[in-house]
Design a protein around this motif. Structure first.
Motif, mmCIF file in Angstrom:
data_model
loop_
_atom_site.group_PDB
_atom_site.id
_atom_site.type_symbol
_atom_site.label_atom_id
_atom_site.label_comp_id
_atom_site.label_asym_id
_atom_site.label_seq_id
_atom_site.Cartn_x
_atom_site.Cartn_y
_atom_site.Cartn_z
ATOM 1 N N THR A 2 -6.187 6.417 2.263
ATOM 2 C CA THR A 2 -5.711 5.383 3.155
ATOM 3 C C THR A 2 -5.167 6.013 4.425
ATOM 4 O OG1 THR A 2 -4.192 3.537 3.369
ATOM 5 C CG2 THR A 2 -3.456 5.361 2.025
ATOM 6 N N TYR A 8 -1.230 -4.829 6.259
ATOM 7 C CA TYR A 8 -2.082 -5.724 5.495
ATOM 8 C C TYR A 8 -1.271 -6.939 5.105
ATOM 9 C CZ TYR A 8 0.184 -3.071 1.786
ATOM 10 O OH TYR A 8 1.110 -2.454 1.002
ATOM 11 N N LEU A 10 -0.620 -10.168 2.425
ATOM 12 C CA LEU A 10 -0.750 -10.523 1.023
ATOM 13 C C LEU A 10 -0.572 -12.023 0.855
ATOM 14 C CD1 LEU A 10 1.488 -7.714 -0.503
ATOM 15 C CD2 LEU A 10 -0.993 -7.752 -0.339
ATOM 16 N N GLU A 14 0.759 -12.333 -4.733
ATOM 17 C CA GLU A 14 -0.143 -11.185 -4.854
ATOM 18 C C GLU A 14 0.672 -9.897 -4.878
ATOM 19 O OE1 GLU A 14 -4.163 -9.491 -2.640
ATOM 20 O OE2 GLU A 14 -2.979 -11.056 -1.711
ATOM 21 N N GLU A 15 0.286 -8.978 -5.750
ATOM 22 C CA GLU A 15 1.015 -7.718 -5.884
ATOM 23 C C GLU A 15 0.667 -6.775 -4.738
ATOM 24 O OE1 GLU A 15 0.653 -5.777 -9.597
ATOM 25 O OE2 GLU A 15 0.986 -7.599 -10.750
ATOM 26 N N GLU A 16 1.639 -5.971 -4.353
ATOM 27 C CA GLU A 16 1.412 -4.979 -3.319
ATOM 28 C C GLU A 16 0.546 -3.851 -3.880
ATOM 29 O OE1 GLU A 16 4.420 -2.562 -0.716
ATOM 30 O OE2 GLU A 16 5.141 -4.624 -0.955
ATOM 31 N N PRO A 17 -0.497 -3.401 -3.180
ATOM 32 C CA PRO A 17 -1.346 -2.341 -3.720
ATOM 33 C C PRO A 17 -0.615 -0.999 -3.733
ATOM 34 C CG PRO A 17 -2.046 -2.909 -1.511
ATOM 35 C CD PRO A 17 -0.979 -3.883 -1.890
ATOM 36 N N THR A 18 -0.916 -0.177 -4.730
ATOM 37 C CA THR A 18 -0.334 1.158 -4.784
ATOM 38 C C THR A 18 -1.155 2.065 -3.894
ATOM 39 O OG1 THR A 18 -1.631 1.524 -6.775
ATOM 40 C CG2 THR A 18 0.696 1.016 -7.072
ATOM 41 N N ARG A 19 -0.474 2.741 -2.994
ATOM 42 C CA ARG A 19 -1.152 3.625 -2.052
ATOM 43 C C ARG A 19 -0.438 4.970 -2.076
ATOM 44 N NH1 ARG A 19 -0.998 0.093 3.202
ATOM 45 N NH2 ARG A 19 -1.149 2.161 4.019
ATOM 46 N N THR A 20 -0.838 5.831 -2.972
ATOM 47 C CA THR A 20 -0.184 7.124 -3.097
ATOM 48 C C THR A 20 -1.005 8.182 -2.379
ATOM 49 O OG1 THR A 20 -1.337 7.528 -5.167
ATOM 50 C CG2 THR A 20 0.831 6.517 -5.309
ATOM 51 N N ARG A 71 1.845 9.261 -10.862
ATOM 52 C CA ARG A 71 0.903 8.838 -11.897
ATOM 53 C C ARG A 71 1.030 9.735 -13.115
ATOM 54 N NH1 ARG A 71 -1.500 13.149 -11.850
ATOM 55 N NH2 ARG A 71 -2.365 14.175 -10.047
#
Length: 90
Positions: A2, A8, A10, A14-20, A71
């Motif tokens: 990313t 972005y 939502l 809607e859940e916030e996307p994980t952006r690691t 993770r």
């Protein structure tokens, strides 16, 4: 994979996307193979074939070997692969 700063929107609930990211300045690079052709029309001018054949990424999903703060171990990661003639034929 990313950009460093990305806006972005939502929907409600809607859940916030994980952006690691490992490094905020690093943007992963992936190569794609795209096949296109000339579009085809019939006698009335309707499109019978759009010309789009396909797009294929050169990536593989491998399980993570070590755990991270972001993770657990074994989570599937998307990794780019080196492209050569053998990989293109597969």
């Amino acid at each position: 994979m990313t950009k460093k700063k990305r806006n972005y929107y939502l929907l409600y609930g809607e859940e916030e996307p994980t952006r690691t990211l490992q490094n905020g300045s690093y943007i992963g690079k992936v190569m794609f193979l795209t096949a296109v052709a000339r579009p085809r029309w019939d006698n009335e001018g309707n499109v019978t074939f759009s010309g789009k054949i396909g797009i294929w990424p050169f990536v593989k999903e491998v399980p993570a070997q070590r755990r991270s703060d972001n993770r657990p171990r074994g989570t599937l990661e998307t990794k780019s692969i080196k492209v050569n003639r053998q990989v293109m034929r597969e």
